[in-house]
Design a protein around this motif. Structure first.
Motif, PDB file in Angstrom:
ATOM      1  N   TYR A 302       0.846  -1.203   0.000  1.00 22.90           N
ATOM      2  CA  TYR A 302       0.000   0.000   0.000  1.00 22.90           C
ATOM      3  C   TYR A 302       0.876   1.246   0.000  1.00 22.90           C
ATOM      4  O   TYR A 302       0.662   2.191  -0.778  1.00 22.90           O
ATOM      5  CB  TYR A 302      -0.924   0.000   1.226  1.00 22.90           C
ATOM      6  CG  TYR A 302      -1.364   1.389   1.642  1.00 22.90           C
ATOM      7  CD1 TYR A 302      -2.343   2.071   0.924  1.00 22.90           C
ATOM      8  CD2 TYR A 302      -0.755   2.029   2.728  1.00 22.90           C
ATOM      9  CE1 TYR A 302      -2.716   3.358   1.283  1.00 22.90           C
ATOM     10  CE2 TYR A 302      -1.123   3.319   3.091  1.00 22.90           C
ATOM     11  CZ  TYR A 302      -2.103   3.981   2.369  1.00 22.90           C
ATOM     12  OH  TYR A 302      -2.453   5.254   2.716  1.00 22.90           O
ATOM     13  N   TRP A 303       1.875   1.270   0.879  1.00 17.29           N
ATOM     14  CA  TRP A 303       2.748   2.440   0.976  1.00 17.29           C
ATOM     15  C   TRP A 303       3.510   2.672  -0.330  1.00 17.29           C
ATOM     16  O   TRP A 303       3.530   3.799  -0.856  1.00 17.29           O
ATOM     17  CB  TRP A 303       3.718   2.245   2.148  1.00 17.29           C
ATOM     18  CG  TRP A 303       4.787   3.280   2.254  1.00 17.29           C
ATOM     19  CD1 TRP A 303       4.628   4.620   2.466  1.00 17.29           C
ATOM     20  CD2 TRP A 303       6.205   3.058   2.144  1.00 17.29           C
ATOM     21  NE1 TRP A 303       5.854   5.249   2.509  1.00 17.29           N
ATOM     22  CE2 TRP A 303       6.822   4.316   2.315  1.00 17.29           C
ATOM     23  CE3 TRP A 303       6.984   1.928   1.940  1.00 17.29           C
ATOM     24  CZ2 TRP A 303       8.211   4.466   2.263  1.00 17.29           C
ATOM     25  CZ3 TRP A 303       8.366   2.072   1.906  1.00 17.29           C
ATOM     26  CH2 TRP A 303       8.968   3.322   2.056  1.00 17.29           C
ATOM     27  N   LEU A 304       4.081   1.618  -0.885  1.00 17.64           N
ATOM     28  CA  LEU A 304       4.882   1.768  -2.100  1.00 17.64           C
ATOM     29  C   LEU A 304       4.045   2.175  -3.305  1.00 17.64           C
ATOM     30  O   LEU A 304       4.486   2.989  -4.131  1.00 17.64           O
ATOM     31  CB  LEU A 304       5.611   0.455  -2.416  1.00 17.64           C
ATOM     32  CG  LEU A 304       6.766   0.072  -1.487  1.00 17.64           C
ATOM     33  CD1 LEU A 304       7.300  -1.307  -1.860  1.00 17.64           C
ATOM     34  CD2 LEU A 304       7.891   1.104  -1.545  1.00 17.64           C
ATOM     35  N   ASP A 305       2.850   1.630  -3.431  1.00 15.93           N
ATOM     36  CA  ASP A 305       2.061   1.834  -4.649  1.00 15.93           C
ATOM     37  C   ASP A 305       1.047   2.961  -4.568  1.00 15.93           C
ATOM     38  O   ASP A 305       0.544   3.416  -5.602  1.00 15.93           O
ATOM     39  CB  ASP A 305       1.311   0.543  -5.008  1.00 15.93           C
ATOM     40  CG  ASP A 305       2.247  -0.544  -5.527  1.00 15.93           C
ATOM     41  OD1 ASP A 305       3.467  -0.302  -5.572  1.00 15.93           O
ATOM     42  OD2 ASP A 305       1.745  -1.626  -5.892  1.00 15.93           O
ATOM     43  N   HIS A 306       0.740   3.441  -3.363  1.00 15.03           N
ATOM     44  CA  HIS A 306      -0.352   4.401  -3.242  1.00 15.03           C
ATOM     45  C   HIS A 306       0.000   5.667  -2.475  1.00 15.03           C
ATOM     46  O   HIS A 306      -0.811   6.592  -2.446  1.00 15.03           O
ATOM     47  CB  HIS A 306      -1.554   3.730  -2.557  1.00 15.03           C
ATOM     48  CG  HIS A 306      -2.085   2.544  -3.293  1.00 15.03           C
ATOM     49  ND1 HIS A 306      -3.010   2.644  -4.310  1.00 15.03           N
ATOM     50  CD2 HIS A 306      -1.794   1.216  -3.177  1.00 15.03           C
ATOM     51  CE1 HIS A 306      -3.294   1.438  -4.779  1.00 15.03           C
ATOM     52  NE2 HIS A 306      -2.559   0.555  -4.110  1.00 15.03           N
ATOM     53  N   VAL A 307       1.169   5.711  -1.838  1.00 15.66           N
ATOM     54  CA  VAL A 307       1.537   6.892  -1.052  1.00 15.66           C
ATOM     55  C   VAL A 307       2.613   7.673  -1.803  1.00 15.66           C
ATOM     56  O   VAL A 307       3.693   7.130  -2.075  1.00 15.66           O
ATOM     57  CB  VAL A 307       2.049   6.498   0.346  1.00 15.66           C
ATOM     58  CG1 VAL A 307       2.495   7.738   1.118  1.00 15.66           C
ATOM     59  CG2 VAL A 307       0.965   5.754   1.122  1.00 15.66           C
ATOM     60  N   PRO A 308       2.357   8.924  -2.175  1.00 17.58           N
ATOM     61  CA  PRO A 308       3.359   9.724  -2.886  1.00 17.58           C
ATOM     62  C   PRO A 308       4.669   9.817  -2.099  1.00 17.58           C
ATOM     63  O   PRO A 308       4.659   9.983  -0.877  1.00 17.58           O
ATOM     64  CB  PRO A 308       2.680  11.097  -3.008  1.00 17.58           C
ATOM     65  CG  PRO A 308       1.213  10.817  -2.918  1.00 17.58           C
ATOM     66  CD  PRO A 308       1.090   9.661  -1.968  1.00 17.58           C
TER      67      PRO A 308
END
Length: 457
Positions: A302-308
């Motif tokens: 989630y962090w890698l793919d969705h957080v700028p």
């Protein structure tokens, strides 16, 4: 207190760290025990007790014991070799581990599920016996699978060996309060403290390569789960859902104004992908257990793919921070569902994931401790009641919700300054006490809760 990041995160095979990986580890240890004996042993007999008996078949404990006695290890598991080995043992009623004579072992007679009282040391107990040519016991060892693939002999358990016996580490802490104080006084992050402790036992290149391997196996597991359809084994006819959810989410990406809560579906898909792979007996990373293996990988994805601004370069700090929290929970309470219910598995994983995410989002040590506390606090009392003893219902979806709670906990902690009422240490102790008070029906025995109130055929 020191629990290595590579103890908290172990590459293994599904569906259970305590019921599958643990028995394989115990079998390997018993083979080493036999190799050290001065007398001849002609056969082996194993009895499973407590939760290992009640939900052992659903957790593939029988398969794990047999494969372990052939010499197979969970971190080197190969499905084709395993199936061939199981077939040969059943046909010949023998195992032939390296360095020992061929040993008599008929699974039907020599692998016993004891549904009586659990052994005194832990809910997950096993007794391995070495037999002479007459079938009499000449040596035996009792092992406890204490969660997350950790295994102790009865003597080690009684002596309090569930801890560190290696050389001194630069930043020893056994409570969250000590951890935060050390970080603040040293000017280092929790990840840096953990890294320095790890480097006192291994080289920096080995540490970096190991961390990269952990994330690689986690990420590959997500990808396999997102690409695979079908029905999970075990008889419940649970169908895989992660691929379908993921495909629908991809199709919706081009639509205008998606609902904000859709991000929860992305997180659930990632977590469910891992736990569907685990339920199918695939290759996973205990994080800290197999039953909770989806929470941390899903939070990282989630962090890698969705957080700028997210970068894979931060994954090691995420894992090190999460391992520091997991070590505290394991040392002061439990990560075993059979001992403390699912609060000890998904609850621990959510606390670890919340801490890791808070760290890579720039949280202070106090905020990281707060994130872990929020996540654990709101899993307190969660039972472990798998339907038919399979790591499927409610386990697969529960990992998705654990990830969502972890992200929410990290976000809430980052909105504050780290000052809060309930310390993480208090939440961990409360989890321990709650687990001690919890009825055995709700601790991975499939004798209560959803396991008896949902039709399982």
């Amino acid at each position: 207190m020191f629990v290595s990041v590579f103890d908290m995160f172990k590459v293994g095979v599904g569906p259970s760290s305590s019921h599958t990986i643990g028995p394989m580890v115990a079998a390997a240890r018993f083979l080493d025990h036999l190799r050290a004996q001065p007398f001849a042993v002609a056969g082996v007999r194993v009895s499973l007790h407590g939760s290992l008996a009640f939900t052992g078949v659903g957790h593939a404990t029988d398969r794990a014991v047999i494969l372990g006695l052939t010499g197979m290890r969970a971190d080197a598991y190969d499905a084709d070799i395993a199936e061939a080995a199981l077939k040969q043992v059943k046909q010949t009623a023998q195992v032939a581990p390296m360095g020992l004579p061929v040993l008599r072992f008929h699974p039907k007679d020599d692998l016993i599920f004891d549904y009586g009282p659990a052994l005194p040391g832990h809910a997950n107990g096993m007794i391995f016996k070495g037999l002479d040519s007459q079938g009499d016991t000449v040596t035996q060892v009792t092992y406890y699978s204490i969660g997350g693939g950790f295994v102790l002999t009865e003597a080690e358990h009684a002596a309090g060996r569930d801890g560190d016996s290696g050389p001194p580490i630069p930043y020893p802490f056994s409570t969250a309060t000590q951890m935060v104080q050390m970080a603040e006084s040293s000017g280092k992050s929790i990840a840096q403290l953990k890294r320095d402790n790890e480097r006192s036992r291994r080289t920096s290149p080995d540490l970096d390569a190991g961390l990269q391997n952990i994330w690689s196996v986690m990420s590959d597991c997500i990808d396999r789960g997102l690409a695979t359809d079908g029905i999970l084994p075990g008889g419940l006819k649970v169908r895989r859902r992660a691929r379908g959810i993921h495909q629908a989410l991809l199709a919706e990406r081009g639509m205008n104004q998606p609902a904000p809560h859709t991000i929860n579906d992305w997180m659930s898909a990632y977590a469910m992908a891992v736990n569907e792979e685990n339920a199918a007996g695939g290759r996973v990373v205990t994080a800290p257990t197999n039953g909770a293996a989806g929470v941390i990988p899903a939070t990282i994805r989630y962090w890698l793919d969705h957080v700028p601004g997210a970068s894979a370069a931060g994954v090691p700090d995420f894992l090190l921070t999460a391992a520091a929290i997991g070590g505290l929970i394991k040392f002061n309470a439990s990560i075993s569902g059979a001992e403390c219910g699912c609060q000890a598995e998904v609850g621990s994983a959510a606390a670890m994931a919340a801490a890791g995410l808070c760290a890579v989002l720039g949280g202070t040590p106090a905020q990281i401790e707060n994130a872990a506390e929020i996540a654990l606090e709101h899993h307190l009392g969660m039972t472990c009641d798998p339907v038919r003893g399979l790591v499927q219902v409610p386990c697969i979806e529960r990992n998705g919700l654990g990830c969502i709670k972890a992200v929410s906990a990290a976000s809430l902690a980052l909105r504050g300054d780290g000052v809060h009422l309930v310390p993480l240490d208090a939440a961990i102790e409360t989890m321990r006490q709650t687990g001690a008070d919890m009825s055995d029906k709700y601790k991975e025995t499939a004798l209560g809760g959803l396991a008896v109130n949902v039709p399982n055929c």
